[in-house]
Design a protein around this motif. Structure first.
Motif, PDB file in Angstrom:
ATOM      1  N   SER A  45     -10.447   2.665  -2.688  1.00 22.47           N
ATOM      2  CA  SER A  45     -10.026   1.290  -2.441  1.00 22.47           C
ATOM      3  C   SER A  45     -11.251   0.407  -2.580  1.00 22.47           C
ATOM      4  CB  SER A  45      -9.471   1.127  -1.022  1.00 22.47           C
ATOM      5  OG  SER A  45      -8.391   2.005  -0.792  1.00 22.47           O
ATOM      6  N   SER A  46     -11.106  -0.705  -3.281  1.00 24.20           N
ATOM      7  CA  SER A  46     -12.196  -1.670  -3.331  1.00 24.20           C
ATOM      8  C   SER A  46     -12.258  -2.416  -2.014  1.00 24.20           C
ATOM      9  CB  SER A  46     -11.969  -2.682  -4.454  1.00 24.20           C
ATOM     10  OG  SER A  46     -11.840  -2.016  -5.690  1.00 24.20           O
ATOM     11  N   ALA A  98      -4.745   1.201   0.251  1.00 26.10           N
ATOM     12  CA  ALA A  98      -4.684  -0.151  -0.317  1.00 26.10           C
ATOM     13  C   ALA A  98      -5.450  -0.111  -1.631  1.00 26.10           C
ATOM     14  CB  ALA A  98      -5.328  -1.169   0.635  1.00 26.10           C
ATOM     15  N   GLY A  99      -5.002  -0.894  -2.607  1.00 29.42           N
ATOM     16  CA  GLY A  99      -5.739  -0.960  -3.863  1.00 29.42           C
ATOM     17  C   GLY A  99      -7.086  -1.628  -3.655  1.00 29.42           C
ATOM     18  N   ALA A 100      -7.043  -2.846  -3.096  1.00 23.91           N
ATOM     19  CA  ALA A 100      -8.277  -3.549  -2.749  1.00 23.91           C
ATOM     20  C   ALA A 100      -8.068  -4.260  -1.422  1.00 23.91           C
ATOM     21  CB  ALA A 100      -8.656  -4.548  -3.839  1.00 23.91           C
ATOM     22  N   MET A 101      -9.119  -4.264  -0.612  1.00 23.27           N
ATOM     23  CA  MET A 101      -9.083  -4.956   0.689  1.00 23.27           C
ATOM     24  C   MET A 101      -9.974  -6.188   0.624  1.00 23.27           C
ATOM     25  SD  MET A 101      -9.350  -1.980   3.525  1.00 23.27           S
ATOM     26  CE  MET A 101      -9.807  -0.440   2.773  1.00 23.27           C
TER      27      MET A 101
END
Lengths: 440, 440
Positions: free
Chosen positions: B399-400, A354-357
């Protein structure tokens, strides 16, 4: 205004195929754009400022036409004036966001310090981290001019220690976006030039008499800018070419359905090609979110865009359980992944891509887009399988450092020579052997 | 056999222009190759294994023609047999190199652990590091089959924690390189498939019935492979497209001139387009190196390649002093930079741009190419200004992670809403505002 939302169910026998179809997005290559961009880049490479000036006057309809490139330079005083002229609330918001972005990105910098180690025979090996010298930041002009993007691109470069940050931003009809200029002032951009399009990308990549060539170009742009960035890649570094933005919401059914509906809208309002998908194991809850969507849509100023995006590319997906939702999320590798659930960490631990969670019901994507601190430039179109958010590391690079001691050369030289002869590279072998002490 | 070497002097008034000309290298795009590759990729994408089988039988002249893809799978037992059959010295050398490469790359992994921090209001921010699931490693076949490249590409992926490493290597005329297979065994490659060319790149990127699609493709290849990698970029990640290899030697005149001459040869023997340049402040020493070049060239098995490369692209450059040599080195941003000098660290500290630095007279590039530990896949053609050696980080992504507490949502929500309204993104603003507690 009605809206038709696609429903999927992971129990459907052809679910996997349906999901693939939903996610499929092929960025089409427009031959006319490709040819036009190739010609502009060639022209800028060979005629420099004269070409940039002509294209800018023409494409951006600069009133009266600028007489020289100097007209496109925005003095630092003008940036500072734009900042001072902002409404107080806006200025505080921008400064707060910038400071939080800086703090998060400082952590990235701390993590990557390089290393060095010494072996028993005195050989030293290591890795040195250095910033790029000069980078270009492309900021779109006109309606898609986002001051938050200025912060998200410039602050990491600044934190990395990039000495010169050159921002280009087109000003169609000569109109400057004051909030964008203010953001440049806050981010500490070195120089702002009001040019855009493929001509700006060419000027940054090749350099002109008035613009020094940069080492990397980052930032979003239209199809011309994207095509130009692809073409100059290799001469300079570029960031990822972004596809349409996406959100995937994993919900256990415990969040206010209005909140989730609005989170889906916040992605859908970007662009008719944007994608907003919810996965949930609770059919009743899915119905509630759908009701919220119908209820809230008419209240949205950008309802037209939201409706098209949600109809064409959105979906509400019934899954067996949250575990399955995580598996599907890993296959989707979404740019933005909200886990709107009780104890979200248990599900986050299962997410590999995922790019950002965004964990928990208070972590709306919109908070992350502006001011949580992590970057909002994220890998789209499933590229989170292999790429990362924009970060300080994009403005740094590594060099290996090898110091072989005389003793080390004796052991390593024999290994290297053996392998070099095996590969038929005799000069490699001899180069290693020359460092060997003659046998006593 | 004579050799003509270009001499430059930084005191020449047109030195900068001469250096630019020397360094200029434009990778030309061959339209015929582009069209052929586009057709092959399209075919592989749509016909899968059938297309891969046909192209492989044809292009690699597989004796008798393979009947199915199964014929191209190299069983693990065959890899292990190749390893056992190696001459003992070769096996020890390969295993020593692999172990040293592993140790260096473990340090890269240790450096990048991700982070997490909690703010006073309970908001948690962080960055999670995960390996790629599945990667493809392209290994050229035929004369440029290098077992060392297998180690340099596969070991970092293994250290990163990539679960599946799929290696493709063409076998022209059905001939397998045993040392390459042995290296695959040592590196722990998951699966070896004897296919190559654009068809192998397509199979890895899109997947077929017998080959699962990978997330990233790394490794060198010919012009067809490079064109194919560029085209599948976006569907999968790729490493840099490498240009010709280069060495830059900074020498203070204290190293045995034969050593430096051989170091220049070790680059020049790779390829007629390879580039070997020496910078030195001592004119007498430059003459000695030139004499060594003339003396040693006839002893080299690859003298023809060396002579062409040294004549067309090599140079011996007289500089004012070592400080100026460092400035020029920063402008060149060489793939390999040898600092063959007393107290090399003082000069290394001034270097901002280089793929790998080799410090001191015992650190020949050839040692680094095989067995020091750092990677030999390095940025070429001045791309060290913005890119790094291949490393564990190429097989990981970030991932952020954003968890906003209820309290955090109150402060962050106001900031986000202010900025979202400023950008005209009302759903973003509303999504943040829905999380605000009603004013008491």
């Amino acid at each position: 205004m009605t809206i038709q939302i696609r429903h999927l169910d992971s129990a459907q026998p052809d679910f996997k195929q349906r999901l693939e179809t939903l996610l499929a997005f092929e960025a089409s290559t427009d031959e006319a754009i490709e040819k036009s961009v190739a010609a502009i880049l060639h022209d800028v490479k060979h005629r420099g400022d004269a070409a940039v000036l002509e294209y800018t006057n023409k494409f951006d309809r600069i009133p009266g036409g600028a007489a020289s490139m100097a007209a496109f330079d925005v003095p630092q005083a003008e940036l500072q004036a734009a900042l001072r002229a902002l409404p107080a609330a806006q200025r505080v918001a921008l400064e707060t966001a910038a400071e939080r972005i800086r703090i998060f990105h400082e952590r990235q910098k701390e993590e990557l310090r390089g290393f060095t180690y010494t072996e028993p025979d005195g050989t030293v090996l290591g890795q040195k981290i250095t910033p790029l010298d000069r980078v270009g930041i492309y900021v779109p002009g006109g309606k898609a001019a986002y001051p938050s993007s200025v912060l998200m691109n410039a602050v990491p470069a600044k934190v990395a220690g990039v000495a010169e940050i050159i921002m280009v931003v087109p000003t169609p009809d000569g109109v400057k976006n004051q909030m964008v200029l203010a953001a440049a002032a806050i981010a500490g951009v070195t120089r702002v030039i009001t040019i855009g399009g493929a001509q700006a990308v060419g000027a940054l990549a090749y350099g002109t008499a008035t613009i020094a060539p940069v080492d990397k170009i980052v930032g979003p742009g239209n199809a011309y800018v994207a095509a130009a960035k692809r073409r100059v890649f290799g001469t300079v570094g570029i960031d990822m070419i972004a596809g349409p933005s996406e959100i995937l919401v994993l919900c256990d059914g415990t969040t206010d359905p209005d909140w989730v509906a609005m989170d889906l809208f916040s992605q859908a309002e970007h662009d008719e090609l944007a994608q907003a998908i919810m996965l949930c194991p609770d059919a009743d809850y899915i119905a509630k979110v759908e009701a919220s969507i119908h209820k809230l849509l008419p209240t949205m100023p950008r309802a037209g865009t939201i409706r098209t995006s949600m109809t064409d590319r959105g979906a509400l997906v019934k899954v067996r359980d949250m575990q399955e939702a995580c598996d599907i999320a890993n296959a989707i590798a979404a740019e933005h992944l909200e886990i709107s659930a009780e104890d979200p960490q248990q599900w986050a631990d299962r997410i590999r891509h995922a790019g950002a969670m965004f964990l928990g019901r208070f972590s709306s994507e919109s908070l992350g887009d502006y001011c949580c601190g992590p970057n909002h430039v994220l890998p789209t179109s499933r590229t989170a399988r292999f790429s990362s958010p924009l970060g300080v590391y994009d403005f740094q690079k590594r060099s290996s450092v090898i110091f072989v001691s005389e003793a080390g050369a004796q052991t390593l030289g024999k290994v290297a020579a053996e392998l070099a002869y095996g590969e038929g590279l005799q000069a490699h072998a001899r180069s290693a052997e020359l460092r060997l002490r003659p046998a006593a």
